[in-house]
Write an enzyme that holds these catalytic residues in place. Structure first.
Site, PDB file in Angstrom:
ATOM      1  N   HIS A 163       0.795  -1.234   0.000  1.00 46.09           N
ATOM      2  CA  HIS A 163       0.000   0.000   0.000  1.00 46.09           C
ATOM      3  C   HIS A 163       0.825   1.281   0.000  1.00 46.09           C
ATOM      4  CE1 HIS A 163       0.997   0.250   4.275  1.00 46.09           C
ATOM      5  NE2 HIS A 163       0.592   1.494   4.250  1.00 46.09           N
TER       6      HIS A 163
HETATM    7  C1  UD1 Z   1      -2.263   6.151   5.072  1.00 52.80           C
HETATM    8  C2  UD1 Z   1      -0.990   6.779   5.634  1.00 52.80           C
HETATM    9  C3  UD1 Z   1       0.112   5.743   5.638  1.00 52.80           C
HETATM   10  C4  UD1 Z   1      -0.309   4.481   6.373  1.00 52.80           C
HETATM   11  C5  UD1 Z   1      -1.630   3.960   5.814  1.00 52.80           C
HETATM   12  C6  UD1 Z   1      -2.128   2.807   6.664  1.00 52.80           C
HETATM   13  C7  UD1 Z   1      -0.761   9.176   5.121  1.00 52.80           C
HETATM   14  C8  UD1 Z   1      -0.091  10.185   4.263  1.00 52.80           C
HETATM   15  N1  UD1 Z   1      -0.552   7.880   4.788  1.00 52.80           N
HETATM   16  O1  UD1 Z   1      -2.006   5.781   3.736  1.00 52.80           O
HETATM   17  O2  UD1 Z   1       1.250   6.285   6.288  1.00 52.80           O
HETATM   18  O3  UD1 Z   1       0.682   3.510   6.211  1.00 52.80           O
HETATM   19  O4  UD1 Z   1      -2.606   5.017   5.856  1.00 52.80           O
HETATM   20  O5  UD1 Z   1      -2.999   1.998   5.968  1.00 52.80           O
HETATM   21  O6  UD1 Z   1      -1.441   9.522   6.046  1.00 52.80           O
HETATM   22  N2  UD1 Z   1      -9.212   4.580   0.569  1.00 52.80           N
HETATM   23  C9  UD1 Z   1     -10.436   3.964   0.479  1.00 52.80           C
HETATM   24  N3  UD1 Z   1     -11.091   3.706   1.652  1.00 52.80           N
HETATM   25  C10 UD1 Z   1     -10.607   4.020   2.871  1.00 52.80           C
HETATM   26  C11 UD1 Z   1      -9.354   4.653   2.939  1.00 52.80           C
HETATM   27  C12 UD1 Z   1      -8.662   4.922   1.780  1.00 52.80           C
HETATM   28  O7  UD1 Z   1     -10.929   3.665  -0.602  1.00 52.80           O
HETATM   29  O8  UD1 Z   1     -11.268   3.739   3.889  1.00 52.80           O
HETATM   30  C13 UD1 Z   1      -8.462   4.817  -0.696  1.00 52.80           C
HETATM   31  C14 UD1 Z   1      -8.803   6.161  -1.345  1.00 52.80           C
HETATM   32  O9  UD1 Z   1      -8.764   5.991  -2.714  1.00 52.80           O
HETATM   33  C15 UD1 Z   1      -7.646   7.034  -0.895  1.00 52.80           C
HETATM   34  C16 UD1 Z   1      -6.485   6.041  -0.856  1.00 52.80           C
HETATM   35  O10 UD1 Z   1      -7.062   4.818  -0.418  1.00 52.80           O
HETATM   36  O11 UD1 Z   1      -7.395   8.098  -1.761  1.00 52.80           O
HETATM   37  C17 UD1 Z   1      -5.373   6.438   0.087  1.00 52.80           C
HETATM   38  O12 UD1 Z   1      -5.874   6.677   1.399  1.00 52.80           O
HETATM   39  P1  UD1 Z   1      -5.092   7.664   2.402  1.00 52.80           P
HETATM   40  O13 UD1 Z   1      -5.725   7.632   3.731  1.00 52.80           O
HETATM   41  O14 UD1 Z   1      -4.906   8.995   1.767  1.00 52.80           O
HETATM   42  O15 UD1 Z   1      -3.640   7.052   2.476  1.00 52.80           O
HETATM   43  P2  UD1 Z   1      -3.194   5.552   2.724  1.00 52.80           P
HETATM   44  O16 UD1 Z   1      -2.561   5.049   1.491  1.00 52.80           O
HETATM   45  O17 UD1 Z   1      -4.287   4.770   3.327  1.00 52.80           O
HETATM   46  N1  UDP Z   2      -3.797  -5.041   8.838  1.00 55.28           N
HETATM   47  C1  UDP Z   2      -5.075  -5.565   8.985  1.00 55.28           C
HETATM   48  N2  UDP Z   2      -5.730  -5.990   7.864  1.00 55.28           N
HETATM   49  C2  UDP Z   2      -5.176  -5.915   6.620  1.00 55.28           C
HETATM   50  C3  UDP Z   2      -3.873  -5.401   6.501  1.00 55.28           C
HETATM   51  C4  UDP Z   2      -3.209  -4.957   7.625  1.00 55.28           C
HETATM   52  O1  UDP Z   2      -5.596  -5.649  10.094  1.00 55.28           O
HETATM   53  O2  UDP Z   2      -5.843  -6.308   5.649  1.00 55.28           O
HETATM   54  C5  UDP Z   2      -3.093  -4.581  10.048  1.00 55.28           C
HETATM   55  C6  UDP Z   2      -1.743  -5.194  10.259  1.00 55.28           C
HETATM   56  O3  UDP Z   2      -1.851  -6.417  10.944  1.00 55.28           O
HETATM   57  C7  UDP Z   2      -1.028  -4.127  11.056  1.00 55.28           C
HETATM   58  C8  UDP Z   2      -1.611  -2.843  10.515  1.00 55.28           C
HETATM   59  O4  UDP Z   2      -2.836  -3.189   9.892  1.00 55.28           O
HETATM   60  O5  UDP Z   2      -1.344  -4.224  12.426  1.00 55.28           O
HETATM   61  C9  UDP Z   2      -0.681  -2.240   9.529  1.00 55.28           C
HETATM   62  O6  UDP Z   2      -1.314  -1.239   8.853  1.00 55.28           O
HETATM   63  P1  UDP Z   2      -0.873  -0.757   7.395  1.00 55.28           P
HETATM   64  O7  UDP Z   2      -0.045  -1.787   6.746  1.00 55.28           O
HETATM   65  O8  UDP Z   2      -2.107  -0.306   6.723  1.00 55.28           O
HETATM   66  O9  UDP Z   2      -0.035   0.570   7.724  1.00 55.28           O
HETATM   67  P2  UDP Z   2       1.463   0.859   8.194  1.00 55.28           P
HETATM   68  O10 UDP Z   2       1.768   0.022   9.387  1.00 55.28           O
HETATM   69  O11 UDP Z   2       2.364   0.603   7.040  1.00 55.28           O
HETATM   70  O12 UDP Z   2       1.421   2.314   8.501  1.00 55.28           O
END
Ligand code: UD1
Ligand code: UDP
Length: 351
Positions: A202
């Site tokens: 991601h």
């Molecule tokens: C965010 C964090 C990242 C973290 C990740 C955990 C920032 C800049 N990034 O990244 O550090 O590792 O969360 O998972 O804050 N979307 C959906 N549904 C949702 C959420 C997101 O469809 O419930 C899609 C949307 O298209 C959105 C994209 O995911 O534009 C990215 O979501 P966003 O919250 O901006 O960043 P993450 O990639 O989730």
């Molecule tokens: N996680 C989860 N379901 C998923 C993928 C990840 O519960 O489908 C959990 C994972 O076990 C960990 C956390 O989400 O505890 C990590 O989040 P993510 O990888 O989204 O973000 P990051 O840690 O890179 O910020």
């Protein structure tokens, strides 16, 4: 003390699951959800399954560009801080929700506590690196998960950080037993006794660049191994946009709840990921971790031989999937699973 905790993204819900109820044993906590993550399987499922207190406020900010998302959070948080007048604002990690919550508090002269302080990738192109550096420098209480994190902060002139250990280790220790009892995902996916590799993708640097994402997907497709891939919605969106596709050995599923994720981590043979949290969980579960990034904040897992950094080059990923085997016993890196209690004690002592 009145503490406002701000969460917004999946890993922050899991961290709050470890900390919130401990804080509430001695303090009043008001939980604010920014709404950064909003799909049921990216948000609600964690609150329902992990006994996280219901948020007192949900800002409903949703997705958007960095400026829009962070700006909307700032505006909405300011109103809440002014109304609630907290003694402390507590934030986790390095997302846009973290930075907005910390910056808003700092401008109002409300002390900030940062859990997971001091992590550095030394790659300022990452939004997370910008968020965590800025947050650390405006925080009063810095709760570092590792010794390396403490040293990173000292190198930046911040000398008051406390190594409390990793709150995600607290979470795993608590929820592992519950996952064993309650998760049926292995059976539901027909994976009993079948070897597989668990993968997540991601990170923005991997999804926003077609060549990097292509390298990853081609490696998974050609690995000759069964792969289970709970896919983040960001990645699903980019895969569609780029017209990429998976071979039949890659089983793409919707994002799963934490209990199912723990179960997949326990049963997988190896873990291939670009997630920060999942790298640590691989270590907790004693599974070899292959990290599809050019660097990691969790350097101790690499130094200890349980994590290998391979970037997104197809051949490098394939080589590690086939050949990477940890060759050392694990060191004690992430504390003793009592990070939440140490955070509470440090807040009480320093307040
Ligand atoms: C965010 C964090 C990242 C973290 C990740 C955990 C920032 C800049 N990034 O990244 O550090 O590792 O969360 O998972 O804050 N979307 C959906 N549904 C949702 C959420 C997101 O469809 O419930 C899609 C949307 O298209 C959105 C994209 O995911 O534009 C990215 O979501 P966003 O919250 O901006 O960043 P993450 O990639 O989730
Ligand atoms: N996680 C989860 N379901 C998923 C993928 C990840 O519960 O489908 C959990 C994972 O076990 C960990 C956390 O989400 O505890 C990590 O989040 P993510 O990888 O989204 O973000 P990051 O840690 O890179 O910020």
């Amino acid at each position: 003390m009145k503490i406002i905790t701000v969460v917004g993204a999946r890993p922050q819900f899991i961290k709050a699951a470890a900390v919130s109820n401990v804080l509430r044993s001695q303090h009043q906590e008001i939980l604010v959800h920014t709404g950064q993550h909003y799909d049921e399987n990216m948000s609600k499922i964690f609150f329902d399954q992990l006994n996280i207190p219901k948020p007192d406020y949900n800002l409903g900010v949703g997705s958007g560009s960095h400026g829009k998302q962070t700006g909307e959070m700032l505006i909405a948080l300011e109103e809440i801080y002014l109304k609630e007048k907290p003694d402390l604002v507590l934030v986790y990690g390095d997302t846009n929700s973290t930075l907005a919550a910390a910056l808003c508090a700092s401008k109002l002269l409300i002390p900030v506590a940062h859990v997971e302080a001091g992590l550095r990738s030394f790659n300022m192109n990452m939004p997370e690196e910008q968020n965590r550096i800025l947050t650390d420098h405006i925080s009063k209480y810095l709760f570092a998960p590792t010794e390396t994190a403490v040293k990173n902060l000292i190198n930046e002139g911040i000398k008051n950080a406390v190594n409390v250990g990793d709150v995600m280790y607290d979470a795993i220790l608590h929820f592992k037993t519950i996952a064993k009892e309650k998760s049926a995902i292995i059976k539901d996916l027909g994976l009993d006794d079948k070897p597989f590799i668990l993968t997540t993708i991601h990170r923005a640097e991997n999804t926003n660049d077609i060549n990097r994402l292509k390298g990853i997907i081609e490696a998974l497709n050609e690995s000759g191994t069964a792969i289970v891939l709970p896919l983040h919605p960001r990645t699903t969106k980019y895969i569609e946009q780029y017209g990429l596709s998976f071979n039949s050995n890659v089983r793409v599923i919707e994002p799963v709840g934490y209990l199912d994720m723990i179960s997949l981590e326990m049963h997988g043979e190896k873990i291939v990921t670009d997630s920060g949290g999942v790298q640590k969980e691989a270590f907790f579960m004693k599974k070899p971790c292959i990290t599809m990034r050019d660097e990691t904040e969790w350097v101790e897992t690499v130094e200890n031989g349980w994590n290998v950094i391979v970037g997104t080059d197809k051949e490098k990923i394939l080589g590690a999937i086939q050949g990477f085997v940890p060759d050392q016993p694990q060191k004690d890196i992430f504390g003793d699973g009592k990070a939440a209690h140490k955070i509470l004690a440090a807040i009480n002592e320093q307040a």
